[in-house]
Design a protein around this motif. Structure first.
Motif, PDB file in Angstrom:
ATOM      1  N   PRO A   1      41.209  46.891  45.708  1.00  0.00           N
ATOM      2  CA  PRO A   1      41.423  46.877  47.161  1.00  0.00           C
ATOM      3  C   PRO A   1      40.167  46.598  47.971  1.00  0.00           C
ATOM      4  CG  PRO A   1      42.552  48.746  46.148  1.00  0.00           C
ATOM      5  CD  PRO A   1      41.686  48.141  45.085  1.00  0.00           C
TER       6      PRO A   1
ATOM      7  N   ASP B   1      36.588  36.538  42.668  1.00  0.00           N
ATOM      8  CA  ASP B   1      37.442  36.876  43.798  1.00  0.00           C
ATOM      9  C   ASP B   1      37.793  35.692  44.684  1.00  0.00           C
ATOM     10  OD1 ASP B   1      34.840  36.643  44.737  1.00  0.00           O
ATOM     11  OD2 ASP B   1      34.677  38.708  45.429  1.00  0.00           O
TER      12      ASP B   1
ATOM     13  N   ARG C   1      38.410  44.211  47.782  1.00  0.00           N
ATOM     14  CA  ARG C   1      38.393  42.780  48.113  1.00  0.00           C
ATOM     15  C   ARG C   1      38.830  42.529  49.559  1.00  0.00           C
ATOM     16  NH1 ARG C   1      40.797  41.494  42.296  1.00  0.00           N
ATOM     17  NH2 ARG C   1      38.852  40.995  41.218  1.00  0.00           N
ATOM     18  N   MET C   2      39.640  43.424  50.111  1.00  0.00           N
ATOM     19  CA  MET C   2      40.026  43.267  51.514  1.00  0.00           C
ATOM     20  C   MET C   2      38.812  43.402  52.419  1.00  0.00           C
ATOM     21  SD  MET C   2      43.716  45.281  51.702  1.00  0.00           S
ATOM     22  CE  MET C   2      43.259  46.676  50.676  1.00  0.00           C
TER      23      MET C   2
ATOM     24  N   ARG D   1      45.664  40.443  43.470  1.00  0.00           N
ATOM     25  CA  ARG D   1      44.213  40.603  43.464  1.00  0.00           C
ATOM     26  C   ARG D   1      43.765  41.798  44.287  1.00  0.00           C
ATOM     27  NH1 ARG D   1      41.381  36.547  41.331  1.00  0.00           N
ATOM     28  NH2 ARG D   1      40.153  38.324  40.632  1.00  0.00           N
ATOM     29  N   TYR D   2      44.452  42.066  45.388  1.00  0.00           N
ATOM     30  CA  TYR D   2      44.132  43.253  46.189  1.00  0.00           C
ATOM     31  C   TYR D   2      44.523  44.534  45.459  1.00  0.00           C
ATOM     32  CZ  TYR D   2      43.200  40.308  50.290  1.00  0.00           C
ATOM     33  OH  TYR D   2      42.685  39.385  51.175  1.00  0.00           O
ATOM     34  N   ARG D   3      45.608  44.479  44.704  1.00  0.00           N
ATOM     35  CA  ARG D   3      45.990  45.651  43.921  1.00  0.00           C
ATOM     36  C   ARG D   3      44.989  45.901  42.802  1.00  0.00           C
ATOM     37  NH1 ARG D   3      51.489  44.496  41.605  1.00  0.00           N
ATOM     38  NH2 ARG D   3      51.134  46.513  40.581  1.00  0.00           N
TER      39      ARG D   3
ATOM     40  N   ILE E   1      46.744  41.880  53.791  1.00  0.00           N
ATOM     41  CA  ILE E   1      45.824  42.957  54.168  1.00  0.00           C
ATOM     42  C   ILE E   1      46.532  44.002  55.020  1.00  0.00           C
ATOM     43  CG2 ILE E   1      43.723  43.524  55.449  1.00  0.00           C
ATOM     44  CD1 ILE E   1      42.567  40.848  54.623  1.00  0.00           C
TER      45      ILE E   1
ATOM     46  N   ARG F   1      47.245  50.581  42.169  1.00  0.00           N
ATOM     47  CA  ARG F   1      46.226  49.617  41.775  1.00  0.00           C
ATOM     48  C   ARG F   1      46.519  49.072  40.384  1.00  0.00           C
ATOM     49  NH1 ARG F   1      41.121  51.977  41.023  1.00  0.00           N
ATOM     50  NH2 ARG F   1      42.110  54.017  40.967  1.00  0.00           N
TER      51      ARG F   1
ATOM     52  N   GLU G   1      48.229  39.355  46.695  1.00  0.00           N
ATOM     53  CA  GLU G   1      48.755  40.712  46.580  1.00  0.00           C
ATOM     54  C   GLU G   1      48.319  41.353  45.269  1.00  0.00           C
ATOM     55  OE1 GLU G   1      52.866  41.177  47.301  1.00  0.00           O
ATOM     56  OE2 GLU G   1      52.836  40.159  49.244  1.00  0.00           O
TER      57      GLU G   1
ATOM     58  N   THR H   1      45.445  34.687  52.153  1.00  0.00           N
ATOM     59  CA  THR H   1      44.485  35.761  51.895  1.00  0.00           C
ATOM     60  C   THR H   1      44.574  36.840  52.968  1.00  0.00           C
ATOM     61  OG1 THR H   1      42.974  34.247  50.760  1.00  0.00           O
ATOM     62  CG2 THR H   1      42.011  36.258  51.674  1.00  0.00           C
TER      63      THR H   1
ATOM     64  N   GLN I   1      48.648  46.209  52.720  1.00  0.00           N
ATOM     65  CA  GLN I   1      48.010  46.860  51.577  1.00  0.00           C
ATOM     66  C   GLN I   1      46.748  47.636  51.935  1.00  0.00           C
ATOM     67  OE1 GLN I   1      48.061  43.172  48.940  1.00  0.00           O
ATOM     68  NE2 GLN I   1      48.939  44.664  47.535  1.00  0.00           N
TER      69      GLN I   1
END
Length: 461
Positions: free
Chosen positions: A203, A159, A205-206, A198-200, A228, A141, A196, A224, A231
C-alpha cells in the motif's frame, strides 16, 4: 521540461517478452546511446567502478530505478542503484568493501567512503495467480516471497514504468520493457501491472505515486489514480516505523505543501494524521489550514535554500491543532491549564505514534516547542531570561512567530521578544521591570523606540 527527451526514436528489439509477464506489457525496447541523454560523466565514479567490475567478471550490470529516471530529466541523482545477475555472495567476492544486508531479500552494499552503491540481484516471482508463493494477509495485503530471477522477471517486480528503465554498461543503452521512456517523456506516473493488485502487495505505493508525481512534476495515469480512493485504508496495515520514514520523505524534501494538498485530495493524509485531518475538516475558521500551509511553505523554502531541516518542528506544527482541541477539552472539565496541556500532549502523541513511530528524541523536542508557547506571554522579572536560555528557545520562538503570522498569537509579543533578544543588559532590565516605561509590555509598533528586526519564520536548526 521534457523537451530533450520528447523525441522517441524507433527502438531495437532485444528479446521476447517473458511468457508470464502481464498481457498488456510492451515488447522490450532498446534505446541506443544516440537516442537518450544519459552520459557517463553524469554517473558517480564509484557507481561506474561497480558496473565495470561486474561486467569484467562476465555478469550483467545495469543502473536502474530513480537514478536513470533522474538522469533522463537532467537531474543529479541522490543515489545510484545497480541491478545484476550476480548473487550477493558473488558480488562480495568481487568487492572486498562489500557487506550483505537484508533477510527477506538480500542486497549487497559496496562502500566507497561515505558513498554506498546498492547492488541488487535480479528479483524473480512474476505475478502469477496460480503461484504458491502468493499469500493474502488478513488485512487484504497480497504478500509474496522475494526470490532471485532474471532481468525480464525483475522488471515486473518494480513499481512504476519510469522506475523500470535499465542503463546497460556494456553498450550504454537504455532497456525498456514497460513503456517507461514514453511515460517519462509524457510526464506520467503509471504502475506496472494491475494497480489494485500492486497496491494490495504494498500500500505504500500509493504514497510513493503521489510523492514522485509531485517531485517530478508528473501526473498520475488514470488507472494508477483510480484505486487510491478505495484502497487508502490499506495503509493502516503498514508498520508505523515505515510510515514515519515515508512521512519524512513526503514533507521534508522541498515540496511538502503540494504533497500535503495531494494527500488530502486522495484521502491519504487522513490515514497518516487522522486527528489533524478531523481538525481541518471541522474548524469553522481557516486558521488550522493556514497555519499548516505557512509551516510547510517555510520548510520548503528552507530546503530549497540548501539549509537542513529537523523533523520535530514540522511535526509539532502538524499536531498543534489536535493538541489544542485535546487541551481545551480538559480545561473545560476543570483541569489546570499546565497539566491539561501536558496530558493532552501525552494523548495526542501516544495515538500518533501508533501510526507513525516518531522516535523519543523527536517527540521530546515537540513537547519542548509546545510547552514554551504560553511562556512567551510572561515578560516580567527573570522569566524571559530563563526562557531565552532554553536549548529549544529558537525553535519555540519561530513556532510562536508562525502562530502570530496566521492569527494564533499576539504579533506585538513576537516583536517584544525580537527586541529582547537583541537588547543589551540595560535595555533588557528596563523591558522586564514593572513600572518602568514599557516595562513588561510589548512596545508599540508606532512608537519607533525599538524597531523590530523580526525575520521570516524558518525551521530552526
Amino acid at each position: 521540461m521534457f523537451s530533450f527527451i520528447k523525441k522517441i526514436f524507433a527502438p531495437v528489439s532485444l528479446a521476447a517478452q517473458p511468457a508470464d509477464a502481464p498481457a498488456a506489457a510492451n515488447a522490450v525496447k532498446i534505446y541506443p546511446r544516440s537516442e537518450h541523454c544519459i552520459s557517463r560523466t553524469q554517473i558517480s565514479e564509484n557507481a561506474l567502478k561497480v558496473l565495470t567490475r561486474l561486467k569484467k567478471a562476465d555478469f550483467e550490470a545495469y543502473l536502474v530505478g530513480g537514478c536513470v529516471r533522474d538522469l533522463l530529466l537532467g537531474r543529479e541523482p541522490k543515489d545510484f542503484d545497480v541491478a545484476t545477475n550476480a548473487s550477493p555472495e558473488q558480488v562480495k567476492q568481487i568487492f572486498r568493501n562489500c557487506r550483505i544486508i537484508g533477510r527477506r531479500f538480500r542486497l549487497a552494499h559496496v562502500f566507497f567512503g561515505r558513498e554506498i552503491i546498492e547492488v541488487a540481484t535480479f528479483r524473480g516471482g512474476v505475478d502469477n495467480e496460480e503461484s504458491d508463493r502468493q499469500v493474502v494477509h488478513e488485512d487484504g495485503r497480497l504478500l509474496r516471497d522475494n526470490v532471485f530471477g532474471t532481468l525480464e522477471e525483475d522488471v515486473w517486480r518494480r513499481d512504476f514504468t519510469v522506475n523500470a528503465l535499465y542503463y546497460n554498461i556494456r553498450d550504454f543503452s537504455v532497456v525498456d520493457y514497460t513503456g517507461g521512456m514514453q511515460d517519462h517523456a509524457a510526464g506520467v506516473m503509471r504502475l506496472i501491472g494491475d494497480p489494485e493488485v500492486r497496491y494490495r502487495e504494498d500500500p505504500v505505493r500509493m504514497i510513493r505515486a503521489i510523492r514522485f508525481a509531485v517531485k517530478l512534476g508528473f501526473t498520475l495515469h488514470p488507472d494508477t489514480e483510480k484505486p487510491i480512493y478505495a484502497q487508502a485504508d490499506l495503509l493502516k496495515s503498514i508498520p508505523s516505523a515505515r510510515l514515519y520514514d515515508e512521512v519524512l520523505k513526503l514533507f521534508l524534501a522541498g515540496y511538502g505543501l503540494q504533497t500535503f494538498e495531494m494527500l488530502r485530495h486522495y484521502g491519504l493524509f487522513g490515514i497518516l494524521f487522522p486527528e489533524t485531518e478531523r481538525c481541518l475538516a471541522t474548524q469553522e475558521q481557516d486558521f488550522p489550514r493556514l497555519f499548516l500551509i505557512r509551516a510547510l511553505e517555510n520548510s520548503d523554502r528552507r530546503y530549497n535554500d540548501g539549509k537542513t531541516l529537523t523533523p520535530y518542528f514540522l511535526l509539532a506544527a502538524l499536531l498543534w491543532e489536535p493538541l489544542q482541541v485535546a487541551a481545551q477539552k480538559r480545561i473545560g472539565s476543570g483541569e489546570n491549564e499546565t497539566l491539561a496541556y501536558q496530558n493532552a500532549a501525552n494523548e495526542v502523541l501516544a495515538r500518533q505514534i501508533k501510526i507513525t513511530a516518531m522516535p523519543r528524541h523527536i517527540t521530546q523536542s515537540m513537547r519542548d516547542v509546545w510547552f514554551m508557547q504560553p511562556k512567551f506571554s510572561r515578560t516580567v522579572g527573570t522569566r524571559p531570561y530563563r526562557l531565552l536560555e532554553q536549548p529549544k528557545f529558537r525553535a519555540a520562538y519561530d513556532f510562536f512567530q508562525l502562530r502570530a503570522e496566521t492569527g494564533g498569537a499576539d504579533p506585538q509579543l513576537v516583536e517584544w521578544w525580537a527586541q529582547f533578544q537583541e537588547a543589551d543588559e540595560e535595555l533588557r532590565k528596563q523591558m522586564t521591570t514593572p513600572g518602568k516605561t514599557g516595562g513588561g509590555k510589548p512596545r508599540n509598533r508606532k512608537s519607533g523606540r525599538y524597531r523590530s528586526r523580526t525575520k521570516p519564520v524558518a525551521n530552526p536548526q
